[in-house]
Design a protein around this motif. Structure first.
Motif, PDB file in Angstrom:
ATOM      1  N   MET A  59      52.764  22.408  36.813  1.00 46.37           N
ATOM      2  CA  MET A  59      52.259  21.489  35.795  1.00 46.37           C
ATOM      3  C   MET A  59      53.344  20.525  35.330  1.00 46.37           C
ATOM      4  SD  MET A  59      50.698  22.386  32.049  1.00 46.37           S
ATOM      5  CE  MET A  59      50.458  21.111  30.810  1.00 46.37           C
ATOM      6  N   ARG A 122      45.303  21.904  37.053  1.00 44.34           N
ATOM      7  CA  ARG A 122      44.705  22.583  35.893  1.00 44.34           C
ATOM      8  C   ARG A 122      43.499  23.434  36.323  1.00 44.34           C
ATOM      9  NH1 ARG A 122      47.471  24.326  33.036  1.00 44.34           N
ATOM     10  NH2 ARG A 122      48.755  24.082  34.880  1.00 44.34           N
ATOM     11  N   THR A 240      45.743  22.270  26.223  1.00 47.51           N
ATOM     12  CA  THR A 240      46.464  21.788  27.401  1.00 47.51           C
ATOM     13  C   THR A 240      45.644  20.759  28.173  1.00 47.51           C
ATOM     14  OG1 THR A 240      47.581  23.923  27.610  1.00 47.51           O
ATOM     15  CG2 THR A 240      47.598  22.490  29.537  1.00 47.51           C
ATOM     16  N   CYS A 241      44.373  21.094  28.412  1.00 49.03           N
ATOM     17  CA  CYS A 241      43.518  20.200  29.183  1.00 49.03           C
ATOM     18  C   CYS A 241      43.154  18.944  28.381  1.00 49.03           C
ATOM     19  CB  CYS A 241      42.244  20.923  29.612  1.00 49.03           C
ATOM     20  SG  CYS A 241      42.557  22.275  30.757  1.00 49.03           S
TER      21      CYS A 241
END
Length: 312
Positions: A59, A122, A240-241
């Motif tokens: 990431m 993701r 996070t997304c």
């Protein structure tokens, strides 16, 4: 290049915001502040990704790639714009225009592809957690990042070649603040329907296909998150997304507006301000979105700052 293009000897004049002289000083101050924040924010993310071992994951590998890309993208246009806002000379050489269009377009296309790759990362992390380390192997991450850069600049090479063989018949005033394809086509003294159709097709491939993949990935992610019983786990995943979705919306929304609307409805004034948005505003807010909404990055920042303070 034939002399009838009138550009091989004279270069081009970037009109920019010269029709609004009262705005030039305000724009100079605002853009200078934005540019400095862009440099600081993206450099910080790149440094943290290399200094903190906890951030050496797929990431943050892609995020540091995105930050480096944003640094280059902004630097390809903004310093020149700042100079033009404070001087009467708004010219750019023919070679400078070619290089600027090639670099800016290549970086923009690369970002489109890289954001799609980040959505896949993701998806793998959330929907395939047990296989994540196998799927997102360091070699595959490097391959996907390299492929994004390669295809981004391969497309830029093709578009730059096609645009600079269009006859301009002596026209050299570009109603924009940097060399970009839509305003450049306005200078042509021949029918540009073929160029516009080709640009639209490439825009659909570069912009809409990654968007479709991103929507599919996040559709699967939402389904997986809703099966998580822990509300804390849901908040962490959505946090996070959510950062990535915000960046995607800002970048793709403005790029689609600039490149996928019919040429007869393209407004130069609107085009300039939309271009300002995805060349300076989006690269500036990207690190803010990713850091303020990410506890890992904030923790790494505090750790690095504390080390620096203790060493004194």
């Amino acid at each position: 290049m034939e002399q009838k293009n009138g550009s091989s000897f004279m270069g081009f004049i970037l009109l920019g915001f010269s029709d609004r002289p009262q705005l030039e000083l305000v724009l100079f101050v605002v853009l200078l502040i934005f540019y400095l924040f862009t440099l600081l924010g993206n450099t910080t993310i790149i440094a943290l990704s290399h200094l903190d071992s906890h951030l050496q994951t797929p990431m943050y590998f892609f995020l540091s790639n995105l930050s480096f890309l944003d640094l280059c993208y902004t630097t390809s246009t903004v310093p020149q714009l700042l100079v033009h806002l404070r001087t009467a000379d708004k010219s750019i050489s023919y070679g400078g225009c070619v290089v600027q269009l090639f670099v800016a377009l290549g970086l923009g296309c690369t970002e489109c592809l890289l954001l799609g790759v980040m959505a896949f990362d993701r998806y793998a992390a959330i929907c395939k957690p047990l296989q994540y380390t196998v799927i997102m192997h360091p070699r595959l991450c490097a391959l996907m990042a390299s492929a994004s850069w390669f295809f981004g600049f391969a497309n830029s090479s093709l578009q730059t070649m096609l645009i600079f063989i269009v006859p301009l018949c002596g026209r050299n005033k570009i109603d924009h603040f940097f060399c970009e394809i839509p305003p450049f086509l306005k200078l042509a003294c021949v029918d540009t329907t073929v160029n516009e159709s080709e640009l639209f097709f490439v825009g659909v491939v570069i912009l809409l296909i990654p968007v479709a993949l991103i929507i599919f990935s996040y559709g699967q992610i939402v389904r997986a998150v809703l099966r998580i019983k822990s509300s804390a786990g849901q908040r962490k995943v959505f946090g996070t997304c959510g950062s990535h979705i915000t960046v995607v919306s800002l970048f793709y929304g403005t790029a689609i507006y600039a490149y996928l609307q019919p040429s007869n409805s393209y407004s130069q004034d609107q085009g300039k301000f939309v271009s300002l948005f995805y060349t300076i505003v989006t690269p500036m807010v990207n690190p803010v979105i990713y850091t303020l909404r990410n506890k890992d990055v904030m923790g790494a920042m505090k750790k690095v700052l504390c080390k620096g303070h203790d060493s004194k």
